[in-house]
Structure formats: structure tokens, C-alpha cells
Write an enzyme that holds these catalytic residues in place. Structure first.
Site, mmCIF file in Angstrom:
data_model
loop_
_atom_site.group_PDB
_atom_site.id
_atom_site.type_symbol
_atom_site.label_atom_id
_atom_site.label_comp_id
_atom_site.label_asym_id
_atom_site.label_seq_id
_atom_site.Cartn_x
_atom_site.Cartn_y
_atom_site.Cartn_z
ATOM 1 N N SER A 256 0.842 -1.184 0.000
ATOM 2 C CA SER A 256 0.000 0.000 0.000
ATOM 3 C C SER A 256 0.879 1.236 0.000
ATOM 4 O O SER A 256 2.087 1.158 0.168
ATOM 5 C CB SER A 256 -0.888 0.022 1.250
ATOM 6 O OG SER A 256 -0.093 0.328 2.379
ATOM 7 N N LYS A 257 0.247 2.366 -0.199
ATOM 8 C CA LYS A 257 0.992 3.619 -0.292
ATOM 9 C C LYS A 257 1.818 3.912 0.963
ATOM 10 O O LYS A 257 2.773 4.664 0.910
ATOM 11 C CB LYS A 257 0.023 4.784 -0.534
ATOM 12 C CG LYS A 257 -0.432 4.918 -1.972
ATOM 13 C CD LYS A 257 -1.930 4.873 -2.119
ATOM 14 C CE LYS A 257 -2.427 3.441 -2.216
ATOM 15 N NZ LYS A 257 -3.834 3.233 -2.353
ATOM 16 N N ARG A 258 1.439 3.281 2.055
ATOM 17 C CA ARG A 258 2.160 3.527 3.306
ATOM 18 C C ARG A 258 3.646 3.200 3.213
ATOM 19 O O ARG A 258 4.472 3.861 3.817
ATOM 20 C CB ARG A 258 1.560 2.682 4.441
ATOM 21 C CG ARG A 258 0.275 3.224 5.004
ATOM 22 C CD ARG A 258 -0.294 2.237 6.021
ATOM 23 N NE ARG A 258 0.696 1.858 7.032
ATOM 24 C CZ ARG A 258 0.992 2.596 8.088
ATOM 25 N NH1 ARG A 258 0.371 3.735 8.276
ATOM 26 N NH2 ARG A 258 1.898 2.198 8.950
ATOM 27 N N THR A 259 3.957 2.150 2.474
ATOM 28 C CA THR A 259 5.348 1.707 2.454
ATOM 29 C C THR A 259 6.063 1.941 1.119
ATOM 30 O O THR A 259 7.188 1.504 0.961
ATOM 31 C CB THR A 259 5.432 0.204 2.799
ATOM 32 O OG1 THR A 259 4.477 -0.494 1.994
ATOM 33 C CG2 THR A 259 5.130 -0.031 4.252
#
Length: 505
Positions: A256-259
RNA sequence: GGCCCCAUCGUCUAGCCCGGCCUAGGACACCAGGUUUUCAUCCUGGCGACAGGGGUUCGAAUCCCCUUGGGGUCACCA
């Protein structure tokens, strides 16, 4: 199960509710490779049943992204085909027909429960730690009652009536999977507004399009019993399944965009060669033979089999991806590499298209100088900016300046060398002659090479590393090289602007 | 939490289906050398794994069970 001699028809069915996810790109790639390997058809279908979030723009971007990777489809929304249309919202009449049939058979039923009631139901179930599922309040409604409530203006959803028993299917990457039907909710097939839902539509369309194999991400594994049950209720052949392992972020969870970047476009914009992207994506969950890391799409097609796909999720390793991108850059031709890098050079504002064309040979030399130093096209501009800088405004990297200053008598050495260089240049020495002459000059003065080369590199490029300095001089031209040395002579003679209170190391 | 899936070096993986050839192979990363005017490339070497426990078997990374761990999923999204 289904006949394995039947011509293969597989599909990739993205939802145009966002940019193409890198995991989606891999799913498409594996489906495509499977079809090509088996001499079957690969179709593209747009799952736009979420009208709130689907946009034409995303659809266009997804198609472009797939095409850019070199994935071509035999049937699809833009190229048409015998099963057209290939956009789900355009197939709604078919979906309605299937729904009516299921309703008539009693395999589905109308449900009038409000969203509020369902929410409340979920809350109490969750509070009691019970399985969250519809309680079948409307499952036993009589035809007359349904008709009456409809006539009164109530708009029901349509639910699938999950039968007793268990549902099993063979997954080509995982083997046999069994679900107790008690675990399968009486899921909603059609919304109150009459628009059908994914789990329903996907089966209708896969039937109508003659899909023989469904390969998709593992997050769909739990949807599969619902769909198998639907095929069975419809009396249709169940396709073969294969659930691909998830692509994980560095935190071990679904990418996901988090990582990190998740969209194919992100990597395109960063200047990863598309061949490297394809190659790397293949390695996430599949291996050609365990020892070959670099291979082409032709080799993928020649060897790919769904049975060889790994079961466990794969953490997306950016380090290895960058290494691989570098491998592709290093083996590229200068001409092609220069062309691929050009948009990045332009976007960085270093040059105009006209300039790159006029000075094509020069530009090729510039690129040649960096080929083994960059891993993506996007890394080039920062490395070659000095070639476009004003002679008195070359930006000195901290490391470059430090390396220059730590040479004893850097300014004196550089100053003396300047005279030699001016003289040599005046005599028209070649690059090779300059190189040898300089080494002799350094040797004659009893100096180590770095004593001259470090300050000289800083003067010319402002970088701590880079191509052979005589190639750089050839790139810049003698006049510019001398001007840069002159600028460095005064810049290095003064105290460094950034000197800290602790003094030099 | 229920259900489902998964489990080999830090990471991607080969080997597992059809037990012995595995003193577990390759790659990235990392470390140490070499080459070089620097950086990078390139070359050499090193570090480093079968999650744990029970079985089955002459023999298990490979088969079975349990435990532990991780993930996915539980929408009138896809």
C-alpha cells in the site's frame, strides 16, 4: 472439472477506480503469459460496476499502462471482440437476465432489510463475537408479500441463497480448497437501485465470455466459494482458479501507499525501464529456473506455468528492483538509452528538445559517460546537470569539495596544471594524449594522482565521482574546462562556506 | 474474533508434487579484497536459512499431525 484441451480463455479485469496497481500489472502479466504459452486468448474487461469511483480517465490510464508494458489483448473495450461489450456496465441487460433467472429458480431472493438494520445486526453480532452474516430475515418471504412490498414502492436488494453443504474447488497454485457453506453469507447480488455487484457480475461475464481460467490476487480467494456456488446454481461449468500470492510492502502487509509506490505509473515516472519492471514483477512469485534472474518476456512466455507460481506472499524489494533496472540500463544501446532519458532531461529543464537534436552526438557522449552509473532514466539529469551549467556556477557537492580541499596545495597544483592544460590544448592534443600527458605531469611533480584529479574533478563537474576526466574535458570543450578551473581556483582559495565550529575533520 | 491461505538465508527464490544426488543452489543487500584518476561498473572471497515439536521411514527441507508466527477476508467496493 473442465476439459483441459479446451482452448484457453483468460482475462484481466481491472476496476477503473484508481491507477494501475503494480500487483494488478503482475496479475495481468501472468494471465497474458499463460494465454500466450497455451495458445489461448487474453481478454481485457473493465469492471466499472462501482459507478461512484470509476472514471474514464483511470480506464484510459490502465489501458495505456498495460500496453506500455507490452501486454496486448485479443479482446477488450477498445479492440472489441465476439463477446462485446467488454465494459461491465454496458452488459447490465445480461446481468438482469441472470438475476431474474436465479430469482425465478429460488436460488436468489429479494431482501427488504434496510442498511440501518443490517448495520445494527452487524453490531450486535460483533458484540456477541458471532460470525457476521445476514440472518436471512427475508429468505422466507412469500411471492405475494414480495410483490406487495414492491408495489408499495419498497426497493429490495437481491441476495443469493447459499445452500447447505460445502464448496470445494481446485486452485492451481494452492491445491484443493474447501469452505463450509455455513461460512458463506447470503451475499447481495443486486443493489436496491438495480445495479449488480461485483461477485455476481464477474460470474455472469466470465460465463458469457467463455473464460476457462481465473487467475487473480489472493484477496479474492474467499470470494471464490460464492462464485462457484453461483456457477452451480446457474448450471454452468466452473472455470479453473489460481490465486496469486499477494505483493507485500516492507511491513509484510498488502502493498500500500504507506510503504512505497504502488502504481505502475509511479515507476514509469521514476524512469524504470519497462523491461526491468516486467522482469522484476515476474520474479515476485515466480522463477524461471531458480538461477536465471534476467530474462525477456519471450522467455517468460516460453516457460510460464501457473503451477509454478509461489504460494507465499512476496515482499517488494526495492533494492533488487533498482539493481535490475541498472542491469537493463547497462546493456541498453546508447541511442535507445539516450532517447529514453531525453524526456527526463527535458523535464529537469536542462535542455530543450531542439538542443538535444542539434547536439545529438554530444548528447550521446554525455549519456555514454553515465550509463554504468545510473539505475533509472530519472537518475540521469542530476548527474549531467554540470554539463549544462555556467562555467562559473558549477554546483559543488559537499563530498566533491571536501575531497578537493583535503589535497594539500590543491589550489597551487590546480593552478600549475591550468597552465599546462592551456598549453596542451593550444597544441591540439587528443583526449588520449591529454590523459597520458597529465599522468606524466603528475608523476614528474612527485604527486599522487588524487592530488590533481580530486580538485580537477570538483572544478569541472562538482561531483565526487563520474566519468573519466578527459572524457569530461572533451564533453565540455577546452575553453569551458579552463574557465571552470579558473572559477575553482578562486572558490577553493577562500574558506569553505559551510565550515562547522568543530573545524575540518 | 470466525473462516481461509501461507511458512527455506534480512529480501526474492531453487529444491518439496515423484523422500536419499542437499556438507540446501542462485540473486539482491551487506562485509572484505582486487581493478580504476574518483564514483560506478567489473572480478574474487565472506556472512547468512529448511519456524518449533511430534510422528511415518533404513533415510525428511521434502509426507502426516500439532503448536507458533505471518497474511488475507468478513460492504447495497472491487
Amino acid at each position: 472439472m473442465s476439459d483441459s484441451t479446451k482452448p484457453v480463455r483468460v482475462r484481466f479485469a481491472p476496476s477503473p477506480t484508481g491507477r494501475l496497481h503494480i500487483g494488478g500489472a503482475r496479475t495481468a502479466l501472468f494471465n497474458w503469459a499463460y494465454a500466450r504459452r497455451r495458445g489461448g486468448k487474453f481478454l481485457l474487461r473493465i469492471e466499472d460496476t462501482d459507478r461512484e469511483r470509476s472514471t474514464d480517465e483511470y480506464e484510459r490510464a490502465i489501458l495505456e499502462g498495460l500496453r506500455w508494458l507490452g501486454i496486448n489483448w485479443d479482446e477488450g473495450p477498445d479492440v472489441g471482440g465476439p463477446c462485446a461489450p467488454y465494459r461491465q456496465t454496458e452488459r447490465i441487460d445480461r446481468h438482469r437476465a441472470y438475476a431474474a433467472r436465479l430469482l425465478e429458480q429460488g436460488a436468489a431472493y429479494a431482501c427488504f432489510c434496510s442498511s440501518a438494520r443490517l448495520e445494527e445486526l452487524r453490531q450486535t453480532q460483533s458484540a456477541r463475537k458471532e460470525q457476521q452474516a445476514y440472518d436471512r430475515k427475508c429468505a422466507g418471504l412469500s411471492a405475494a408479500e414480495v410483490q406487495a412490498r414492491r408495489a408499495a414502492g419498497e426497493q429490495p436488494v437481491v441476495r443469493f441463497r447459499v445452500p447447505e453443504g460445502s464448496t470445494r474447488f481446485v486452485d492451481h497454485v494452492r491445491g484443493e480448497v474447501v469452505f463450509d457453506n455455513k461460512e458463506v453469507d447470503d451475499w447481495i447480488m443486486v443493489r436496491a437501485d438495480g445495479l449488480p455487484i461485483y461477485n455476481f457480475v464477474v460470474v455472469c461475464d466470465d460465463i458469457d465470455m467463455g473464460i476457462t481460467h481465473v487467475f487473480r490476487g489472493e484477496e479474492h480467494l474467499v470470494n471464490t466459494p460464492k462464485q462457484v456456488l453461483l456457477y452451480q446454481a446457474l448450471g454452468e461449468a466452473v472455470p479453473e482458479f489460481g490465486h496469486l500470492p499477494l505483493m507485500l510492502g516492507s511491513d509484510g502487509k498488502k502493498l500500500s501507499k504507506r510503504t512505497g509506490d504502488t502504481a505502475l505509473q509511479d515507476y514509469q515516472e521514476r524512469g524504470y525501464p519497462k523491461e526491468a519492471i516486467v522482469n522484476f514483477l515476474c520474479l515476485q512469485g515466480w522463477a524461471l529456473n531458480g538461477t536465471t534472474e534476467i530474462f525477456s518476456t519471450d522467455e517468460l512466455v516460453a516457460h510460464f506455468d501457473i503451477k509454478d507460481v509461489t504460494k507465499a506472499g512476496a515482499i517488494f524489494d526495492l533494492d533488487k528492483f533498482q539493481w535490475m533496472a541498472g542491469e537493463y540500463i547497462r546493456k541498453d544501446s546508447i541511442e535507445h538509452l539516450a532517447d529514453m532519458c531525453a524526456p527526463f532531461v527535458l523535464r529537469a529543464g536542462l535542455a530543450t528538445e531542439a538542443l538535444l537534436q542539434q547536439r545529438r552526438a554530444w548528447y550521446l557522449d554525455v549519456v555514454r559517460g553515465e550509463q554504468e552509473r545510473i539505475r533509472t532514466y530519472g537518475e540521469l539529469p542530476a548527474r549531467i546537470a554540470y554539463c549544462f551549467a555556467k562555467d562559473d556556477a558549477v554546483v559543488y557537492e559537499p563530498d566533491a569539495e571536501k575531497n578537493a580541499r583535503k589535497q594539500a596545495a590543491a589550489v597551487e597544483t590546480l593552478g600549475a596544471y591550468r597552465s599546462w592544460l592551456a598549453d596542451s590544448l593550444g597544441r591540439g592534443l587528443s583526449t588520449a594524449e591529454l590523459r597520458e600527458g597529465t599522468k606524466a605531469w603528475v608523476g614528474a611533480r612527485g604527486l599522487k594522482m588524487p592530488a590533481l584529479f580530486q580538485p580537477l574533478r570538483c572544478a569541472l563537474t562538482g561531483h565526487a565521482g563520474g566519468p573519466d576526466l578527459f572524457d569530461v574535458i572533451a564533453l565540455l570543450g577546452g575553453e569551458s574546462a579552463l574557465a571552470r578551473i579558473d572559477a575553482a581556483l578562486s572558490r577553493l582559495a577562500s574558506k569553505p562556506a559551510t565550515e562547522g565550529a568543530q573545524g575540518p575533520d
